[in-house]
Design an enzyme around this catalytic site. Structure first.
Site, PDB file in Angstrom:
ATOM      1  N   ASP A 160       0.851  -1.193   0.000  1.00 11.33           N
ATOM      2  CA  ASP A 160       0.000   0.000   0.000  1.00 11.33           C
ATOM      3  C   ASP A 160       0.885   1.240   0.000  1.00 11.33           C
ATOM      4  O   ASP A 160       2.025   1.202   0.502  1.00 11.33           O
ATOM      5  CB  ASP A 160      -0.933   0.023   1.204  1.00 11.33           C
ATOM      6  CG  ASP A 160      -1.926   1.177   1.134  1.00 11.33           C
ATOM      7  OD1 ASP A 160      -2.677   1.254   0.144  1.00 11.33           O
ATOM      8  OD2 ASP A 160      -1.935   2.007   2.060  1.00 11.33           O
ATOM      9  N   GLU A 206       0.810   5.799   0.355  1.00 12.05           N
ATOM     10  CA  GLU A 206       0.105   7.063   0.578  1.00 12.05           C
ATOM     11  C   GLU A 206       0.822   8.117  -0.268  1.00 12.05           C
ATOM     12  O   GLU A 206       2.035   8.013  -0.514  1.00 12.05           O
ATOM     13  CB  GLU A 206       0.118   7.461   2.052  1.00 12.05           C
ATOM     14  CG  GLU A 206      -0.601   6.480   2.972  1.00 12.05           C
ATOM     15  CD  GLU A 206      -2.073   6.305   2.672  1.00 12.05           C
ATOM     16  OE1 GLU A 206      -2.687   7.237   2.093  1.00 12.05           O
ATOM     17  OE2 GLU A 206      -2.620   5.239   2.989  1.00 12.05           O
ATOM     18  N   ASP A 241      -6.251  17.957   0.638  1.00 11.40           N
ATOM     19  CA  ASP A 241      -7.125  16.779   0.669  1.00 11.40           C
ATOM     20  C   ASP A 241      -6.360  15.535   1.119  1.00 11.40           C
ATOM     21  O   ASP A 241      -6.874  14.711   1.883  1.00 11.40           O
ATOM     22  CB  ASP A 241      -7.737  16.534  -0.711  1.00 11.40           C
ATOM     23  CG  ASP A 241      -8.790  17.563  -1.063  1.00 11.40           C
ATOM     24  OD1 ASP A 241      -9.316  18.212  -0.133  1.00 11.40           O
ATOM     25  OD2 ASP A 241      -9.073  17.738  -2.267  1.00 11.40           O
ATOM     26  N   HIS A 251      -4.296  11.154   5.319  1.00 11.89           N
ATOM     27  CA  HIS A 251      -3.238  10.445   6.045  1.00 11.89           C
ATOM     28  C   HIS A 251      -2.578  11.240   7.162  1.00 11.89           C
ATOM     29  O   HIS A 251      -1.936  10.664   8.038  1.00 11.89           O
ATOM     30  CB  HIS A 251      -2.173   9.910   5.079  1.00 11.89           C
ATOM     31  CG  HIS A 251      -1.592  10.933   4.149  1.00 11.89           C
ATOM     32  ND1 HIS A 251      -0.948  12.077   4.573  1.00 11.89           N
ATOM     33  CD2 HIS A 251      -1.544  10.962   2.778  1.00 11.89           C
ATOM     34  CE1 HIS A 251      -0.520  12.765   3.529  1.00 11.89           C
ATOM     35  NE2 HIS A 251      -0.888  12.125   2.424  1.00 11.89           N
ATOM     36  N   HIS A 276      -5.534   7.063   7.267  1.00 14.15           N
ATOM     37  CA  HIS A 276      -4.928   6.085   6.356  1.00 14.15           C
ATOM     38  C   HIS A 276      -3.426   6.086   6.581  1.00 14.15           C
ATOM     39  O   HIS A 276      -2.787   7.134   6.542  1.00 14.15           O
ATOM     40  CB  HIS A 276      -5.216   6.457   4.901  1.00 14.15           C
ATOM     41  CG  HIS A 276      -6.630   6.232   4.493  1.00 14.15           C
ATOM     42  ND1 HIS A 276      -6.981   5.794   3.240  1.00 14.15           N
ATOM     43  CD2 HIS A 276      -7.794   6.375   5.169  1.00 14.15           C
ATOM     44  CE1 HIS A 276      -8.301   5.686   3.152  1.00 14.15           C
ATOM     45  NE2 HIS A 276      -8.816   6.041   4.317  1.00 14.15           N
ATOM     46  N   ASP A 278      -2.957  -0.310   6.704  1.00 14.49           N
ATOM     47  CA  ASP A 278      -3.810  -0.752   5.607  1.00 14.49           C
ATOM     48  C   ASP A 278      -3.341  -2.100   5.061  1.00 14.49           C
ATOM     49  O   ASP A 278      -4.157  -2.931   4.651  1.00 14.49           O
ATOM     50  CB  ASP A 278      -3.825   0.294   4.492  1.00 14.49           C
ATOM     51  CG  ASP A 278      -4.668   1.512   4.865  1.00 14.49           C
ATOM     52  OD1 ASP A 278      -5.242   1.516   5.974  1.00 14.49           O
ATOM     53  OD2 ASP A 278      -4.752   2.455   4.062  1.00 14.49           O
TER      54      ASP A 278
END
Length: 242
Positions: free
Chosen positions: A25, A27, A70, A75, A168, A173
């Site tokens: 995963d 970010e 955003d 995160h 997040h 995750d």
């Protein structure tokens, strides 16, 4: 290999693969590579036979650009937090060694792989082949068409505790996706390896019993017991407790 029917077509989903897997995963600073957004975090958990091996890869990255508002809401990684972290170029070698010759398990793989390939392309490295990626979002859409198939929605469907996911972050995750992936491919228990022994070999080694009768023994009620029961119903049981 597992096959599913989707829109009248037979789709092959490769579950039993002869190599280790990596649940991955990322970010990012924003949603679009075309707008120049970069990776700020990578998380990886290695699996063998769908079981975590204990080997992980995790790092925060200096994206060398500002984090969008955003993305920050998603995160929580500020520009100040990331400014002293390593760049992607500094961790590339270790990252590629970690994922080398392993299937990548990614939720919404189009997003993560596009960002990773953009970083690799900037450094003139070989890009990740999409054929080496299993997208759990695609599997979920095949199995549950018309339903929400976000990571949170799948955790809810499979009763996976995701209460720790306030923001997040890549490694959390990944931990959740490991559990979601196992449920998606219906591999609830670790695989048993009998070293390809045949059933006859198991019989010879007394691991299987022949003609065992595991049925329950039927005990008939005696006449005195029936009489005592009738007496209990007439005299002792005066109230209906149900």
């Amino acid at each position: 290999m597992n096959r599913m029917q989707y829109m009248g077509k037979q789709v092959s989903l490769v579950y039993d693969i002869p190599m280790n897997e990596v649940v991955l995963d990322t970010e990012t600073t924003g949603l679009s590579v075309k707008e120049g957004h970069r990776i700020v975090e990578i998380g990886c958990i290695e699996l063998k036979d769908q079981i975590p091996t204990g080997n992980t890869f995790h790092c925060y990255l200096n994206p060398q650009r500002a984090v969008s508002e955003d993305a920050y809401k998603i995160h929580g990684y500020s520009n100040e937090f990331l400014e002293d972290k390593k760049t992607f170029a500094e961790i590339t070698k270790n990252f590629l060694q970690f994922i080398e010759e392993k299937k990548l398990i990614v939720h919404n793989a189009t997003f993560d792989i596009s960002f990773l390939n953009n970083e690799l392309k900037l450094l003139k490295n070989k890009e990740i082949n999409p054929k080496n990626v299993i997208d759990t979002l695609e599997i979920a859409r095949l199995k549950f068409p018309g339903s929400s198939n976000s990571l949170d929605a799948l955790c809810k469907r499979f009763r996976i505790d995701n209460s720790m996911r306030e923001k997040h972050d890549a490694i959390t995750d990944c931990e959740l996706l490991v559990k979601v992936y196992i449920n998606l491919i219906d591999q609830k228990e670790p695989k048993l390896d009998f070293n390809n022994q045949s059933r006859n070999q198991l019989k010879d080694s007394n691991l299987l019993e022949k003609n065992n009768d595991h049925s329950c023994k039927i005990v008939k009620t005696s006449k005195p017991e029936l009489e005592l029961h009738k007496k209990f119903l007439k005299k002792d049981l005066k109230k209906n407790f149900y």
